[in-house]
Write a protein that holds these residues in place. Structure first.
Motif, PDB file in Angstrom:
ATOM      1  N   ASP A  29      35.836  33.495  45.879  1.00 21.41           N
ATOM      2  CA  ASP A  29      36.849  33.452  44.819  1.00 21.41           C
ATOM      3  C   ASP A  29      37.417  34.849  44.568  1.00 21.41           C
ATOM      4  O   ASP A  29      38.630  35.034  44.499  1.00 21.41           O
ATOM      5  CB  ASP A  29      36.260  32.946  43.494  1.00 21.41           C
ATOM      6  N   VAL A  30      36.517  35.821  44.412  1.00 25.25           N
ATOM      7  CA  VAL A  30      36.949  37.190  44.112  1.00 25.25           C
ATOM      8  C   VAL A  30      37.731  37.763  45.284  1.00 25.25           C
ATOM      9  O   VAL A  30      38.796  38.367  45.102  1.00 25.25           O
ATOM     10  CB  VAL A  30      35.755  38.087  43.743  1.00 25.25           C
ATOM     11  N   ASP A  58      42.839  46.873  41.180  1.00 22.94           N
ATOM     12  CA  ASP A  58      42.966  45.411  41.221  1.00 22.94           C
ATOM     13  C   ASP A  58      41.736  44.727  40.637  1.00 22.94           C
ATOM     14  O   ASP A  58      41.848  43.725  39.921  1.00 22.94           O
ATOM     15  CB  ASP A  58      43.194  44.927  42.656  1.00 22.94           C
ATOM     16  N   ILE A  59      40.552  45.258  40.934  1.00 18.82           N
ATOM     17  CA  ILE A  59      39.317  44.690  40.387  1.00 18.82           C
ATOM     18  C   ILE A  59      39.299  44.836  38.863  1.00 18.82           C
ATOM     19  O   ILE A  59      38.982  43.887  38.140  1.00 18.82           O
ATOM     20  CB  ILE A  59      38.082  45.351  41.028  1.00 18.82           C
ATOM     21  N   ALA A  60      39.654  46.013  38.382  1.00 25.15           N
ATOM     22  CA  ALA A  60      39.699  46.241  36.932  1.00 25.15           C
ATOM     23  C   ALA A  60      40.694  45.291  36.269  1.00 25.15           C
ATOM     24  O   ALA A  60      40.411  44.725  35.209  1.00 25.15           O
ATOM     25  CB  ALA A  60      40.044  47.700  36.635  1.00 25.15           C
ATOM     26  N   ASP A  61      41.837  45.106  36.889  1.00 24.72           N
ATOM     27  CA  ASP A  61      42.839  44.177  36.348  1.00 24.72           C
ATOM     28  C   ASP A  61      42.330  42.739  36.349  1.00 24.72           C
ATOM     29  O   ASP A  61      42.565  41.989  35.392  1.00 24.72           O
ATOM     30  CB  ASP A  61      44.143  44.261  37.151  1.00 24.72           C
ATOM     31  N   ASP A  68      36.904  53.273  34.172  1.00 23.92           N
ATOM     32  CA  ASP A  68      35.734  54.007  33.704  1.00 23.92           C
ATOM     33  C   ASP A  68      34.502  53.106  33.634  1.00 23.92           C
ATOM     34  O   ASP A  68      33.414  53.498  34.041  1.00 23.92           O
ATOM     35  CB  ASP A  68      35.980  54.658  32.356  1.00 23.92           C
ATOM     36  N   TYR A  69      34.669  51.902  33.105  1.00 29.87           N
ATOM     37  CA  TYR A  69      33.538  50.976  33.057  1.00 29.87           C
ATOM     38  C   TYR A  69      33.104  50.599  34.470  1.00 29.87           C
ATOM     39  O   TYR A  69      31.912  50.587  34.790  1.00 29.87           O
ATOM     40  CB  TYR A  69      33.888  49.700  32.264  1.00 29.87           C
TER      41      TYR A  69
END
Length: 76
Positions: A29-30, A58-61, A68-69
């Motif tokens: 899915d990811v 893209d992952i953060a979005d 940062d996280y």
């Protein structure tokens, strides 16, 4: 590999797995949502390689989180 790089890989590995399972996504899915081959995404979640900066964005979005996280600079 420096200790800093090893820590970054491990942090990213843990966060990717946590975020994926928290959202009830499979690895496929990811990978599909990020337009990545599954085997490439799996190397990120296994802590074997680092995503590019554009992939990190893209992952953060995808998860509505900060970079940062994602890389362990903050816990929020």
């Amino acid at each position: 590999m420096s200790i800093e790089e090893a820590i970054l890989l491990d942090t990213l590995r843990c966060r990717l797995n946590f975020l994926r399972t928290k959202n009830d996504y499979t690895k496929k899915d990811v990978a599909d949502k990020l337009n990545l081959p599954l085997d490439q995404y799996e190397t990120y979640e296994a802590g074997e390689s680092l995503p590019s900066i554009l992939e990190l964005i893209d992952i953060a979005d995808l998860y509505l989180i900060t970079l940062d996280y994602l890389v362990g600079k903050t816990e929020n």
